[in-house]
Design a protein around this motif. Structure first.
Motif, PDB file in Angstrom:
ATOM      1  N   GLY A  25       0.799  -1.224   0.000  1.00 42.28           N
ATOM      2  CA  GLY A  25       0.000   0.000   0.000  1.00 42.28           C
ATOM      3  C   GLY A  25       0.826   1.267   0.000  1.00 42.28           C
ATOM      4  N   THR A  26       2.061   1.182   0.468  1.00 42.04           N
ATOM      5  CA  THR A  26       2.925   2.365   0.490  1.00 42.04           C
ATOM      6  C   THR A  26       3.927   2.364  -0.666  1.00 42.04           C
ATOM      7  N   ALA A  27       4.011   1.280  -1.413  1.00 41.76           N
ATOM      8  CA  ALA A  27       5.000   1.177  -2.489  1.00 41.76           C
ATOM      9  C   ALA A  27       4.658   2.075  -3.674  1.00 41.76           C
ATOM     10  N   ASP A  28       3.395   2.201  -3.985  1.00 40.91           N
ATOM     11  CA  ASP A  28       2.971   2.993  -5.138  1.00 40.91           C
ATOM     12  C   ASP A  28       2.398   4.311  -4.637  1.00 40.91           C
ATOM     13  N   THR A  29       3.120   5.373  -4.871  1.00 36.32           N
ATOM     14  CA  THR A  29       2.682   6.687  -4.375  1.00 36.32           C
ATOM     15  C   THR A  29       1.780   7.415  -5.368  1.00 36.32           C
ATOM     16  N   THR A  30       1.438   6.785  -6.473  1.00 39.67           N
ATOM     17  CA  THR A  30       0.611   7.439  -7.492  1.00 39.67           C
ATOM     18  C   THR A  30      -0.868   7.087  -7.376  1.00 39.67           C
ATOM     19  N   VAL A  31      -1.243   6.320  -6.366  1.00 34.46           N
ATOM     20  CA  VAL A  31      -2.621   5.815  -6.302  1.00 34.46           C
ATOM     21  C   VAL A  31      -3.609   6.781  -5.637  1.00 34.46           C
TER      22      VAL A  31
END
Length: 173
Positions: free
Chosen positions: A98-104
């Motif tokens: 949940g923290t790996a992709d900052t574009t969501v």
């Protein structure tokens, strides 16, 4: 009346399980198989067949190992099973993904709020107060109105003899 409603709900969940099993058997695309396994898992959880729910969730995660909702479902199932080590591992995976992709743009906020809260509670229970405070504060950032998280955060601050920081916390005003 409540008993009848519960029985009817269990009947519907059982029918859903059968339907999802049929979909898995006939659908060949990984997307449909993933969704059918995950939906089957949630249906098994509704009828309190947590072992079958675990199996179905793991099958769904084989198809999509990076699916945050799959990991949340697995963690929730382990909570019901009382399997703390697997619960913690699954919630840590939710946090990782949940923290790996900052574009969501907030897509995983609810999953992260739950994972931070549940992990913070576990750290509080084993007297890791500093870690507990950090995790619970992250949960509060995502849902500042969750009363239980606010209470647990205050307890963690109190137990760590860090009451001054507790009153400086933005939600204490």
């Amino acid at each position: 009346e409540d008993q009848r409603d519960a029985t009817e709900f269990a009947d519907v969940a059982q029918k859903a399980i059968v339907m999802f099993e049929k979909k898995v058997a006939c659908d060949t695309s990984s997307g449909y198989r993933f969704a059918s396994h995950l939906n089957s898992a949630m249906s098994y959880m509704q009828v309190k067949d947590f072992k079958s729910a675990e199996e179905q969730t793991l099958l769904s995660l084989e198809l999509r190992p990076g699916n945050v909702q799959g990991w949340v479902t697995l963690a929730q199932n382990y909570v019901q099973m009382g399997n703390l080590p697997k619960q913690r591992s699954a919630y840590k995976k939710v946090i990782e993904l949940g923290t790996a992709d900052t574009t969501v743009n907030g897509k995983y906020d609810r999953a992260l709020e739950e994972a931070y809260r549940m992990e913070g509670v576990q750290d509080l229970l084993v007297k890791k107060y500093s870690s507990s405070v950090d995790l619970l504060k992250k949960s509060i950032q995502l849902n500042p109105r969750h009363c239980n998280t606010l209470l647990l955060t205050a307890q963690a601050y109190h137990n760590s003899n860090n009451k001054d920081d507790m009153f400086r916390h933005p939600t204490a005003r």
